[in-house]
Design a protein around this motif. Structure first.
Motif, mmCIF file in Angstrom:
data_model
loop_
_atom_site.group_PDB
_atom_site.id
_atom_site.type_symbol
_atom_site.label_atom_id
_atom_site.label_comp_id
_atom_site.label_asym_id
_atom_site.label_seq_id
_atom_site.Cartn_x
_atom_site.Cartn_y
_atom_site.Cartn_z
ATOM 1 N N UNK A 43 19.617 28.416 -32.032
ATOM 2 C CA UNK A 43 19.143 27.210 -32.727
ATOM 3 C C UNK A 43 17.650 27.247 -33.001
ATOM 4 N N UNK A 44 16.896 28.050 -32.226
ATOM 5 C CA UNK A 44 15.450 28.114 -32.440
ATOM 6 C C UNK A 44 15.060 29.140 -33.506
ATOM 7 N N UNK A 45 16.031 29.908 -34.010
ATOM 8 C CA UNK A 45 15.724 30.865 -35.067
ATOM 9 C C UNK A 45 15.186 30.126 -36.292
ATOM 10 N N UNK A 46 14.166 30.680 -36.917
ATOM 11 C CA UNK A 46 13.521 30.052 -38.070
ATOM 12 C C UNK A 46 14.498 29.813 -39.225
ATOM 13 N N UNK A 47 15.440 30.761 -39.410
ATOM 14 C CA UNK A 47 16.354 30.638 -40.557
ATOM 15 C C UNK A 47 17.471 29.611 -40.343
ATOM 16 N N UNK A 48 17.573 29.025 -39.156
ATOM 17 C CA UNK A 48 18.616 28.034 -38.893
ATOM 18 C C UNK A 48 18.074 26.649 -39.224
ATOM 19 N N UNK A 49 18.199 26.262 -40.484
ATOM 20 C CA UNK A 49 17.766 24.940 -40.910
ATOM 21 C C UNK A 49 18.808 24.392 -41.876
ATOM 22 N N UNK A 50 19.631 23.475 -41.399
ATOM 23 C CA UNK A 50 20.663 22.831 -42.223
ATOM 24 C C UNK A 50 21.543 23.857 -42.948
ATOM 25 N N UNK A 51 21.983 24.873 -42.223
ATOM 26 C CA UNK A 51 22.774 25.915 -42.849
ATOM 27 C C UNK A 51 24.077 26.182 -42.108
ATOM 28 N N UNK A 52 24.471 25.306 -41.196
ATOM 29 C CA UNK A 52 25.632 25.542 -40.340
ATOM 30 C C UNK A 52 26.711 24.517 -40.647
ATOM 31 N N UNK A 53 27.973 24.959 -40.623
ATOM 32 C CA UNK A 53 29.101 24.038 -40.708
ATOM 33 C C UNK A 53 30.008 24.322 -39.505
ATOM 34 N N UNK A 54 30.422 23.247 -38.841
ATOM 35 C CA UNK A 54 31.351 23.363 -37.713
ATOM 36 C C UNK A 54 32.520 22.403 -37.956
ATOM 37 N N UNK A 55 33.504 22.495 -37.084
ATOM 38 C CA UNK A 55 34.671 21.633 -37.184
ATOM 39 C C UNK A 55 34.524 20.440 -36.245
ATOM 40 N N UNK A 56 35.088 19.325 -36.654
ATOM 41 C CA UNK A 56 35.028 18.084 -35.885
ATOM 42 C C UNK A 56 35.915 18.208 -34.637
ATOM 43 N N UNK A 57 35.351 18.014 -33.455
ATOM 44 C CA UNK A 57 36.157 18.133 -32.240
ATOM 45 C C UNK A 57 37.243 17.063 -32.099
ATOM 46 N N UNK A 58 37.169 16.011 -32.918
ATOM 47 C CA UNK A 58 38.200 14.967 -32.865
ATOM 48 C C UNK A 58 39.443 15.373 -33.642
ATOM 49 N N UNK A 59 39.311 16.347 -34.560
ATOM 50 C CA UNK A 59 40.435 16.707 -35.428
ATOM 51 C C UNK A 59 40.752 18.201 -35.436
ATOM 52 N N UNK A 60 39.973 19.001 -34.754
ATOM 53 C CA UNK A 60 40.137 20.449 -34.807
ATOM 54 C C UNK A 60 40.077 21.064 -33.414
ATOM 55 N N UNK A 61 41.013 21.942 -33.117
ATOM 56 C CA UNK A 61 40.976 22.629 -31.815
ATOM 57 C C UNK A 61 39.769 23.558 -31.733
ATOM 58 N N UNK A 62 39.370 24.148 -32.853
ATOM 59 C CA UNK A 62 38.187 25.016 -32.867
ATOM 60 C C UNK A 62 36.944 24.183 -32.551
ATOM 61 N N UNK A 63 36.837 23.031 -33.181
ATOM 62 C CA UNK A 63 35.704 22.144 -32.926
ATOM 63 C C UNK A 63 35.675 21.642 -31.492
#
Length: 195
Positions: free
Chosen positions: A8-28
């Motif tokens: 998360x501290x990497x410079x290139x990590x700025x609003x570039x991530x998508x994850x799954x919602x833990x309420x609706x996805x087993x992966x999330x």
């Protein structure tokens, strides 16, 4: 491998991530449990999510939604399976996708099948399950379901050689439905009150 905070501290990590919602996805949900396992206290977990959430483009209701965004170039990072790399190598002959391995291991997701206790078709279902775990079906699991087969000794396609197998974390012990609801409630509060 990196720790989550190093990632998360990497410079290139700025609003570039998508994850799954833990309420609706087993992966999330598995990822939420993984972060809980990584943090030593609820306070640390809350702090981590409040720092992480602003770096997300969105939280998708499903894996397919999140992965679709990633494939369209709408996200640079996506929460997915290590076998996604094998899929692209095998189907697209595409070697551009890498897997980020995080220190401490990854959550092991196991899909299961079983017979309902009072089933009127228990014998038929049991026979189906025997076929499902047999060699004739298991040999196709790596390139149809894109997961590791349950039958030991099942040959894997060459594309699986490029996947590092991280230490599997099994986060199922001593976790009740009330624990799940409480964790989801906390997560919802943390992400809705993030800047």
């Amino acid at each position: 491998g990196l720790t989550l905070s190093e990632f998360l501290s990497l410079e290139e990590i700025r609003k570039k991530i998508v994850i799954e919602d833990p309420r609706t996805s087993t992966v999330g949900f598995s990822f939420l449990r993984w972060t809980q396992n990584e943090c030593k206290s609820t306070e640390m977990l809350e702090k981590m999510w409040k720092e992480f959430f602003p770096k997300l483009i969105t939280v998708s209701p499903s894996w397919s939604g999140a992965y679709g965004m990633f494939l369209k170039g709408e996200a640079d990072w996506v929460l997915s399976y290590t076998t996604s790399r094998a899929y692209h190598l095998e189907n697209d002959k595409n070697d551009q996708y890498e897997v980020l391995y995080l220190k401490g291991g990854h959550v092991l997701q196991v899909e299961g099948a079983g017979v309902v206790k009072h089933s009127k078709k228990a014998q038929l279902i049991t026979r189906f399950l025997e076929i499902l775990v047999g060699k004739e079906v298991q040999i196709h699991i790596p390139t149809t379901q894109w997961m590791y087969p349950v039958l030991k000794g099942t040959p894997l396609p060459k594309s699986y050689n490029s996947i590092v197998r991280p230490k599997p974390l099994k986060l199922t012990s001593l976790f009740t439905e009330s624990n799940r609801k409480e964790l989801i409630e906390h997560w919802t509060q943390w992400v809705t009150h993030s800047p």
